[in-house]
Design a protein around this motif. Sequence first.
Motif, PDB file in Angstrom:
ATOM      1  N   SER A 686      -9.807 -10.629  12.465  1.00  0.00           N
ATOM      2  CA  SER A 686      -9.316 -10.844  13.841  1.00  0.00           C
ATOM      3  C   SER A 686     -10.384 -11.398  14.771  1.00  0.00           C
ATOM      4  CB  SER A 686      -8.736  -9.540  14.420  1.00  0.00           C
ATOM      5  OG  SER A 686      -7.635  -9.109  13.669  1.00  0.00           O
ATOM      6  N   THR A 687     -11.272 -12.240  14.241  1.00  0.00           N
ATOM      7  CA  THR A 687     -12.211 -12.950  15.105  1.00  0.00           C
ATOM      8  C   THR A 687     -11.686 -14.350  15.395  1.00  0.00           C
ATOM      9  OG1 THR A 687     -13.484 -13.717  13.195  1.00  0.00           O
ATOM     10  CG2 THR A 687     -14.224 -11.690  14.279  1.00  0.00           C
ATOM     11  N   VAL A 688     -12.131 -14.888  16.511  1.00  0.00           N
ATOM     12  CA  VAL A 688     -11.868 -16.286  16.846  1.00  0.00           C
ATOM     13  C   VAL A 688     -13.094 -17.087  16.425  1.00  0.00           C
ATOM     14  CG1 VAL A 688     -11.414 -17.938  18.683  1.00  0.00           C
ATOM     15  CG2 VAL A 688     -10.329 -15.684  18.729  1.00  0.00           C
ATOM     16  N   MET A 689     -12.856 -18.165  15.686  1.00  0.00           N
ATOM     17  CA  MET A 689     -13.942 -18.962  15.137  1.00  0.00           C
ATOM     18  C   MET A 689     -13.749 -20.433  15.507  1.00  0.00           C
ATOM     19  SD  MET A 689     -14.342 -17.437  11.266  1.00  0.00           S
ATOM     20  CE  MET A 689     -15.885 -18.349  11.044  1.00  0.00           C
ATOM     21  N   ILE A 690     -14.838 -21.192  15.378  1.00  0.00           N
ATOM     22  CA  ILE A 690     -14.793 -22.644  15.528  1.00  0.00           C
ATOM     23  C   ILE A 690     -15.474 -23.262  14.317  1.00  0.00           C
ATOM     24  CG2 ILE A 690     -15.428 -24.641  16.935  1.00  0.00           C
ATOM     25  CD1 ILE A 690     -15.576 -22.801  19.335  1.00  0.00           C
TER      26      ILE A 690
END
Length: 877
Positions: A686-690
């Motif tokens: 549930s992390t936001v990544m790029i």
Amino acid sequence: MKFLFTTFLLSLQFLCISTYAQNKYELNSGWKCSPIAKVKEDGSAISIPSYSLSSWIPAVVPGTVLTTMLENKQIPDPFFGMNNEKIPDIFKTGPDYYTYWFVKDFNETVKAGEQVWLHFRGVNYSFDIYLNGKKLNKKRHSGMFLRQSYNITSSLLKTGSNRLAVIVFPPDALGNANGGQGGDGTIAKNVAHQYVAGWDWIQPIRDRNTGIWDKVLIEKTGKINIKNPHIITLVPGQRKPDGAQKPATIKTTAELENPTDAPLKGVLQYVLDGKKISKEVTLKPKSTTEIALPDLKLENPKLWWPSGYGAQYLYNLKMQFLVNGTVSDEENINVGIREIQADWNSITRSKQISVNGQRVFIKGGNWIISDAMLRFTDARYDAEVRFHRDMNLNLLRIWGGALTERPEFYQACDKYGILVMQDFWGSGDCNGRWLDPMKKDDQWVRRNYPDDHGLFLESAADQIKMIRNYPSLAIWCGGNEITLPVDIMLPLRDTILPKLDGTRWFIDYSNSDDMSFNSLGGNGDGPYGIQPLKRFFEYKTWPFNSEIGSVGVGDYESLERFLPKENMIAPVYSEKTGKETVDSVWNYHKYIGYESYVGPYGKVKDLRDFGKKAQLINYDQYRSLMEGFSAHMWDWYTGVIIWKTQNPWTALRGQMYDYYLDPNACLYGLHNGSAPLHVMYNQADSTVMITNNTFKHQYDMMLNITAVDMNGKEKSLGQVFVEIGPSTARVILSIKNEIRELSKKEGMFLSLRLSTVKKEILSDNLYWLPDAEGAYSGLNKMPKADIDVQVRQSEKGKVEVTLSNPAKNPVAFFNRLALVDPKTKKRILPVFYDDNYVSVLPGEKKTVVMDYSQTAGELPLVSIDGWNVTEQFIPLK
């Protein structure tokens, strides 16, 4: 069923990039054929122009016996329903049933000083050739992958009316199509493709593709013929796509054939970017000599890059041989200036590929063949490769159980920036890697397939010469999941490739430790079925995975093209047994199950409902697959190649678009998840990544994280300026607690966006997340979204569709756009969409651009059908 893609005119684009000089033309119409059982005379009699062909039928050349039989309505379409079972299999009929004579009358005369050549680019499997009553070949030709050329100058008739007669024999080993991978395996005794005896993704091809399957050409030259020109481009150092470039070096050789009885003096030269390089040579009579030209140092070159990293610039190189100042022969070659490197990544323990000194994270697809019955066209090649570019992929692997792809395929890859990994012709299934009770011979015997190792090596050398100039060709591979026999592999690796190419990485087999060190055990590839989304992020697979995939069933409109009405039945999954009940025709077309994964979207009502829910799964599977690998690039992985991205017949597995070139949601899930600059949600933690798959450092980007409920109510979960370095993946923040709380009741939408400081959107990603029980309960309760749809034709062949969703609406979710025939409402194929299966948030609008080959007549309608948007058809303005 007739589809509008038959009018597709993309082949016209290839007229400007043909590698053939203007002194060549194709013999591709007017052929006639007959099975040998109906022909009493031999080739000497048949090839006399006065011999009557009145009882013979029209033949398809290039093509196979089956394509000719299909064209003459002697067999039903083997790709529809169970029709393939109605066609006699060659293993039961014997080879004579599919042994055919092919005859072509053509006009050609010879002027003083001219030489005329006859070229066969591919015949399966063996053949004899007659021209005007004379046999041209002393020994019968064998091998599917061996070009044949003849100087026919002295065999042409003075009247100009000539007859060519070719008898084509099926493969020596027919292969028993007993249901195994490659049937009983004996199909691999030939130097040919193996899938024709059946595989887990295709039924057997009944004639094993016997025929003149590739182009037949006539070439006219002067006294000297240029053969097999070879262009090598050296691009030292680490380059960038933009700005001035340091010089590149062009190294060039060519074979010059002098068929005359006298020595000839002349000049071999070429022109590239206005620069002329030449060399004066004397050629011995009745000889072929390889000549090396001086190197060209090209200042400030325009480089060729893979898709997503830079432009695909192609120079035209015109090579000529002049005798006394007159052009004897000319070849035109497109040259992409680039250099491929492969080195070992000690962190991942796998190879990494670099282009022009810059490492490229490989996002690839496995390619089988364009059409299982070898019906190749420039237009279809262009469309299929373009689809792969649109998926934001950068490599295609040509699987070893098929063939060396045709030059036109590589031309399309050059154009769209798709690197190619080319397997040679072997597979673990047929060639003995595993104990297999379906195989006729044991492993020891199968490890020595094919029967003729010399023919294999001769064919490999010839195919290398045919395709080595294409900049897209990046990797040679010995075989699929197994090494070739040692006395084939070592000469190929250590002698033939260094001599004939020497610029590309050779890997001994597709899941070799040299490519991807397999510290996890197993066979080094897979899995091939549907997976939990979080598995793509948390389960570490092989560091350069050559085969991993999932499902790929199309929607209702796709299925009805090849399934009889009585078989248009949705699979039924039983919670009690944990199994699906599947229609027999679906199984015949190699269906891979969706099993329990459809249930969370609600009980299936009918096949149309199943198809719509399957697309949600398709999109999520392939978006997450590529996101999971990209999330770990350079620490776990250097690349991934999906098994597989297309089907050469009407199969129900592993495809981003169907055989008729109709895309499904897999394509657009990949298009999203593979985007060069991409914001994403890690399904495991549930992390936001790029991820940044470009060579540029990206600065000053605004990240917006928004939760949206089923009624369209939004809640911001964060807004922050971010930056990311080139060729990098990074975690930005965790939203685990927020997601758990907001989604637990009925699920939610999660909107992730990257924007510039001017609020221009760089990456836009919308997820639908399940409730606490793992069900998408809220989706089935969503209110309808009444949206505004505006369409206009911006130019010929281009349509813009703008979807506007009012502010107080729910999300207008998962809208499938299409262009359809105004009378039948059937989709026009192919159409290329810059996005599809699109969703529009409340108060926003989204524009989709459609590109198609517009023909005369009534303009198509735009259709839209969404999860909570009523189907409608809108005329073009």
